[in-house]
Structure formats: C-alpha cells, structure tokens
Design a protein around this motif. Sequence first.
Motif, PDB file in Angstrom:
ATOM      1  N   UNK A  84       0.874  -1.178   0.000  1.00  0.00           N
ATOM      2  CA  UNK A  84       0.000   0.000   0.000  1.00  0.00           C
ATOM      3  C   UNK A  84       0.918   1.237   0.000  1.00  0.00           C
ATOM      4  N   UNK A  85       0.539   2.308  -0.706  1.00  0.00           N
ATOM      5  CA  UNK A  85       1.396   3.499  -0.756  1.00  0.00           C
ATOM      6  C   UNK A  85       1.813   4.024   0.622  1.00  0.00           C
ATOM      7  N   UNK A  86       0.956   3.920   1.609  1.00  0.00           N
ATOM      8  CA  UNK A  86       1.332   4.377   2.954  1.00  0.00           C
ATOM      9  C   UNK A  86       2.406   3.462   3.538  1.00  0.00           C
ATOM     10  N   UNK A  87       2.252   2.162   3.376  1.00  0.00           N
ATOM     11  CA  UNK A  87       3.268   1.235   3.877  1.00  0.00           C
ATOM     12  C   UNK A  87       4.612   1.451   3.182  1.00  0.00           C
ATOM     13  N   UNK A  88       4.579   1.664   1.876  1.00  0.00           N
ATOM     14  CA  UNK A  88       5.815   1.913   1.132  1.00  0.00           C
ATOM     15  C   UNK A  88       6.477   3.206   1.594  1.00  0.00           C
ATOM     16  N   UNK A  91       8.199   2.782   4.951  1.00  0.00           N
ATOM     17  CA  UNK A  91       9.509   2.135   4.800  1.00  0.00           C
ATOM     18  C   UNK A  91      10.546   3.097   4.235  1.00  0.00           C
ATOM     19  N   UNK A  92      10.147   3.837   3.214  1.00  0.00           N
ATOM     20  CA  UNK A  92      11.078   4.746   2.551  1.00  0.00           C
ATOM     21  C   UNK A  92      11.574   5.834   3.498  1.00  0.00           C
ATOM     22  N   UNK A  93      10.678   6.360   4.316  1.00  0.00           N
ATOM     23  CA  UNK A  93      11.047   7.421   5.256  1.00  0.00           C
ATOM     24  C   UNK A  93      11.686   6.843   6.519  1.00  0.00           C
TER      25      UNK A  93
END
Length: 153
Positions: A84-88, A91-93
């Motif tokens: 999901x974009x929020x999960x990604x 992780x990225x941040x």
Amino acid sequence: MAQFKLQINGRTHEVDVDADTPLLWVLRDNLGLVGTKYGCGIAQCGACTVHMNGNAVRSCMLPVSAIRNNAITTIEGLSENGDHPVQLAWDEVDVAQCGYCQAGQIMTASSLLKKNPKPSVEEIDNAMNGNICRCGTYHRIREAVVLASNKMK
C-alpha cells in the motif's frame, strides 16, 4: 456468549464471544490477527486503529456487537504484500523506531488519504493528532503521509 458473523479483511469470520467483547480482542485472541495493538484500552492512543467501512476507528472500545454488517480492515488486510502506498512511504522514510504504534498510525493515515488524497500539512497533523508515538517520530510520520499522498494515483 453469542455468535457474530464479521466481515474482516474481505473474509467472513464467525466468532462466539460476549457481545461486549472489544473488537481488538476478537481480532487478536479469536482470529489471530495480532497486527492491531493494545495501547491504552480507552481509545486515546490509536495503537488499535482499524478501518470500519474505510473510516479509522479504535477497536479497543468498539464492542463486537456494534460491528453488524460493517466491513473491517486491519493492518493485515490493508494490502496483500505490504505494498500500500502508505506502507511503502513508511519504509522509505524509515518512520518506525520501536514500531509499536505504527500499525495504528498507518491505518489512520491510509483512511485520511482515501478521503483526502492531497491533504495539507495542517490536515495531516489534525488527522494524525489522536495517534500517540511514544518515540516521537511525528516529523517522520508527517513526511511519510506527504510522500504516500504523492505516490497515490
């Protein structure tokens, strides 16, 4: 005890519990969905946040009898592969420090972005205000919500 038929993460589950059993404990103890966390038990910290028909709700104070035919989504049901974009964005941040509150944070953020795909910083802060992060990663949480907003189509 009573039988309840619940729609959780797109599947039907039947549980035999007391009508006043909080959804949190049904999820964790009866269904083995332990991503939703117990934090305060009084709906003040947000660790137990799930979606009910897409709206962020606190499962620690929500009796199973109040669910009825409403669709429940837990962190396990947000996406099949954690993509999901929020999960990604999380992780990225590299948002998580201890990680305990993060499922609730992600569920609140994803509910916000579903309703408001391009929130202002003030709208993000207002929506996330009820979720407590004991590690104080609020600046990274805000950054991840903005990044997720930009990643959403």
